[in-house]
Write an enzyme that holds these catalytic residues in place. Structure first.
Site, PDB file in Angstrom:
ATOM      1  N   SER A 117      70.638  77.804  48.357  1.00 29.74           N
ATOM      2  CA  SER A 117      69.449  78.643  48.505  1.00 29.74           C
ATOM      3  C   SER A 117      69.824  80.114  48.421  1.00 29.74           C
ATOM      4  CB  SER A 117      68.830  78.369  49.875  1.00 29.74           C
ATOM      5  OG  SER A 117      67.854  79.342  50.188  1.00 29.74           O
ATOM      6  N   TYR A 141      69.532  78.342  58.986  1.00 28.97           N
ATOM      7  CA  TYR A 141      69.262  77.631  57.733  1.00 28.97           C
ATOM      8  C   TYR A 141      70.189  78.141  56.616  1.00 28.97           C
ATOM      9  CZ  TYR A 141      67.227  76.512  53.261  1.00 28.97           C
ATOM     10  OH  TYR A 141      67.086  76.107  51.960  1.00 28.97           O
ATOM     11  N   LYS A 145      73.486  76.337  54.487  1.00 31.31           N
ATOM     12  CA  LYS A 145      73.610  76.249  53.025  1.00 31.31           C
ATOM     13  C   LYS A 145      74.933  76.857  52.558  1.00 31.31           C
ATOM     14  CE  LYS A 145      70.051  73.904  52.002  1.00 31.31           C
ATOM     15  NZ  LYS A 145      70.184  72.591  51.317  1.00 31.31           N
TER      16      LYS A 145
END
Ligand code: WQD
Length: 323
Positions: A117, A141, A145
């Site tokens: 991402s 988050y 990643k």
């Protein structure tokens, strides 16, 4: 050869599955159906229900289908939620990936594609974000990643796997109304949600250092994202030593104000003046990809513009909200 797609019944995953099938690949979908929906899968695609933390289930599916390539898309993906529940995000996204990688390595899988991402970059202070722009994620988050990319890279080098980490920018749109994004956690569905309730769309901050004061993002059609996976899958097959990290973006920035105006026009709700709301914490002013590397490496460029993203997303929204 057969590819296993984790998260293949989700919004992005089902588009990747469709594109791989149309590209002549055999696939098996591995999905826990926590947010996925079997109805998204093309006819004839096998679905194995299981979680990426279940090593035995992964071993069985990899063996039963003689899987030779994995596309790992299954993950939790809400930034705000990750701030509240970091341990859960690390378990699902990092331990889940680690389990899939270990199962794949033990099964002799030689190709591994990972959904990363733009969140790995955090608040990039550049006009165009290249893969060399420093990674400073701003949320658990984004951290999961980035840690995921490290895991994938290290495993690829140690176990002779060709790997690609694809850093998605702002994914939107749908190949057909049934495949639209069922969530409401991004700009386009959030604006649809407001205007169909007769409420003004919200613009989080108009005092950013951008030409119109609103945040700029790189929106990319989910069908273009899917096409990039097909190109990457081909590359990993041709190049067993590949260890790619690539942005999937269009290279074009669009402001929130421009996007909100386009959404109003496409949906016919031009009567509602956008309402200025306070800045959302953690939002970078501008995140736009350089698409140079992916064009060079995979001969891929975005084919769809923002209008086609909004139009197809709107058709999907109307299908799911007939009222
Ligand atoms: C876009 C812009 C908002 C709603 C997030 C993740 C990223 C990736 C994609 C997963 C921002 C503004 C929004 C609204 C608004 N996710 N906005 N009014 O934050 O760029 O990216 O989703 O991989 O990692 O961070 O996307 O769609 O939430 O917001 O003004 O009602 O729209 O403030 O500037 P974002 P988004």
């Amino acid at each position: 050869m057969t590819w296993m797609i984790t998260g293949g019944a989700g919004y992005i995953g089902s588009h990747v599955v469709k594109a791989l099938v149309e590209g002549g690949h055999r696939v098996v979908v591995f999905d826990d159906l926590s947010t996925g929906d079997p109805g998204r899968l093309p006819d004839g695609v096998p679905l194995e229900r299981g979680t990426v933390l279940d090593r035995d289930a992964l071993d069985r599916v990899l063996r039963e289908y003689a899987v030779e390539g994995v596309v790992h898309i299954a993950a939790k993906k809400q930034v705000g939620e990750s701030v509240e529940r970091p341990l859960w995000y690390y378990r699902e996204n990092v331990e889940g990936l680690r389990t899939v990688l270990e199962a794949a390595a033990d099964a002799g899988v030689r190709r591994f594609l990972f959904s990363s991402s733009a969140a790995v970059y955090g608040m990039p202070d550049v006009d165009l974000v290249t893969e060399q722009t420093p990674c400073e994620p701003m949320s658990p988050y984004g951290e999961t990643k980035l840690a995921g990319e490290w895991l994938v890279g290290a495993t690829g080098r140690a176990h002779g796997m060709a790997t690609a980490c694809l850093r998605y920018f702002n994914v939107a749109g749908a190949a057909s109304p049934e495949l639209g994004d069922p969530g409401v956690f991004n700009l386009i569905p959030m604006v649809f949600d407001r205007i169909t309730q007769g409420k003004a769309p919200l613009v989080f901050g108009t005092d950013y250092a951008t030409p119109d004061g609103t945040c700029i993002r790189d929106y990319i059609h989910v069908e273009d994202v899917a096409a990039a996976h097909v190109a990457a899958a081909r590359r990993l097959t041709d190049d067993p030593a590949a260890g790619l990290v690539l942005n999937i973006g269009s290279g074009e920035g669009v402001s929130v104000a421009e996007m909100v105006a386009l959404i109003a026009e496409v949906s016919g709700h031009t009567d509602l003046e956008p309402e200025v709301a306070p800045r959302r914490p953690g939002d970078p002013a501008r995140v736009v990809a350089s698409a140079e590397a992916i064009t060079k490496e995979l001969d891929w460029t975005a084919q769809h513009d923002v209008r086609s993203m909004v139009t197809s997303a709107w058709a999907g929204w109307q299908l799911r909200h007939p009222e």
